[in-house]
Motif scaffolding. Sequence first.
Motif, PDB file in Angstrom:
ATOM      1  N   LYS A 120       0.792  -1.122  -0.054  1.00  0.00           N
ATOM      2  CA  LYS A 120       0.004  -0.030  -0.079  1.00  0.00           C
ATOM      3  C   LYS A 120       0.926   1.447   0.108  1.00  0.00           C
ATOM      4  O   LYS A 120       0.584   2.220  -0.629  1.00  0.00           O
ATOM      5  N   SER A 121       2.093   1.155   0.745  1.00  0.00           N
ATOM      6  CA  SER A 121       2.949   2.356   0.939  1.00  0.00           C
ATOM      7  C   SER A 121       3.351   2.730  -0.456  1.00  0.00           C
ATOM      8  O   SER A 121       3.925   3.970  -0.799  1.00  0.00           O
ATOM      9  N   GLN A 122       3.726   1.670  -1.144  1.00  0.00           N
ATOM     10  CA  GLN A 122       4.299   1.846  -2.756  1.00  0.00           C
ATOM     11  C   GLN A 122       3.309   2.532  -3.581  1.00  0.00           C
ATOM     12  O   GLN A 122       3.725   3.349  -4.497  1.00  0.00           O
ATOM     13  N   LEU A 123       2.158   1.895  -3.248  1.00  0.00           N
ATOM     14  CA  LEU A 123       0.924   2.597  -4.088  1.00  0.00           C
ATOM     15  C   LEU A 123       0.464   4.013  -3.843  1.00  0.00           C
ATOM     16  O   LEU A 123       0.248   4.896  -4.771  1.00  0.00           O
ATOM     17  N   ALA A 124       0.454   4.387  -2.804  1.00  0.00           N
ATOM     18  CA  ALA A 124       0.138   5.538  -2.271  1.00  0.00           C
ATOM     19  C   ALA A 124       0.679   6.771  -2.558  1.00  0.00           C
ATOM     20  O   ALA A 124       1.849   6.660  -2.727  1.00  0.00           O
ATOM     21  N   ASP A 125      -0.018   7.993  -2.960  1.00  0.00           N
ATOM     22  CA  ASP A 125       0.769   8.993  -3.231  1.00  0.00           C
ATOM     23  C   ASP A 125       1.212   9.815  -2.163  1.00  0.00           C
ATOM     24  O   ASP A 125       2.223  10.468  -2.094  1.00  0.00           O
ATOM     25  N   TYR A 126       0.395   9.855  -0.992  1.00  0.00           N
ATOM     26  CA  TYR A 126       0.569  10.414   0.227  1.00  0.00           C
ATOM     27  C   TYR A 126       0.455   9.542   1.311  1.00  0.00           C
ATOM     28  O   TYR A 126      -0.394   8.610   1.401  1.00  0.00           O
ATOM     29  N   ILE A 127       1.279   9.382   2.308  1.00  0.00           N
ATOM     30  CA  ILE A 127       1.229   8.678   3.619  1.00  0.00           C
ATOM     31  C   ILE A 127       1.182   9.340   4.979  1.00  0.00           C
ATOM     32  O   ILE A 127       1.922  10.335   5.053  1.00  0.00           O
ATOM     33  N   VAL A 128       0.388   9.167   5.778  1.00  0.00           N
ATOM     34  CA  VAL A 128       0.014   9.803   7.151  1.00  0.00           C
ATOM     35  C   VAL A 128       0.276   8.732   8.005  1.00  0.00           C
ATOM     36  O   VAL A 128      -0.618   7.943   8.211  1.00  0.00           O
ATOM     37  N   ASN A 129       1.190   8.970   8.992  1.00  0.00           N
ATOM     38  CA  ASN A 129       1.368   7.970  10.214  1.00  0.00           C
ATOM     39  C   ASN A 129       0.151   8.429  11.332  1.00  0.00           C
ATOM     40  O   ASN A 129       0.458   9.623  11.842  1.00  0.00           O
ATOM     41  N   ASN A 130      -0.431   7.540  11.574  1.00  0.00           N
ATOM     42  CA  ASN A 130      -1.698   8.111  12.528  1.00  0.00           C
ATOM     43  C   ASN A 130      -1.284   7.318  14.004  1.00  0.00           C
ATOM     44  O   ASN A 130      -1.932   7.269  14.957  1.00  0.00           O
TER      45      ASN A 130
END
Length: 201
Positions: free
Chosen positions: A166-176
């Motif tokens: 998922k991390s490779q596919l996502a444009d933005y990542i927010v660590n929650n």
Amino acid sequence: MSNWILGLTGGIGAGKTAATTYFESLGIEVVDADIVAREVVQPNTPGLNAIKAHFGSAVLNHDGQLNRAKLREVIFSDESQKDWLNKLLHPLIREQIITQLAEAKSSYSILCAPLLFENGLQSYCQKTLLIDVPESVQIIRTASRDNVSQEQVKNIIAAQMSREEKSQLADYIVNNDKELADVQSELLSLHKIFLQAAKNY
């Protein structure tokens, strides 16, 4: 669909709802695939009528609502029944999602789906955002929220696409996995980026 759409996803217990609630507080409309999935099997919908015709009324509650636990039991042990159900529901859900996104009036809109990448729903979105937490956090949060065993949560996580993929596919990542205020200030910065992107779209 001419409006700018953000696809928002994350594993179970990652905090997708907290994120979408915050975006809604900023006036952004959210189409939630999980809610749509429930809407397409309400009493008297083509979806529920087809399920009843196929599985019989044993999968309904007394009030005519779908008995999800019962249906899960039936399809859990039978791959072909599960396939039948997916073939029925996926197009209905997709159609409803497209309709609701097209009707959204906010500056941009959000499609929230746990299986965004697995079901190819990112093809409707201009950008994607992954709400992410370590697996240990997912397990503790979900077990206490849904009152289920940690073992069960581990099985659900194992069945989903991995965090790495998922991390490779996502444009933005927010660590929650931090204070809500910190997460919200990060989401607010992204919100400004999305508003600008939508304006230029």
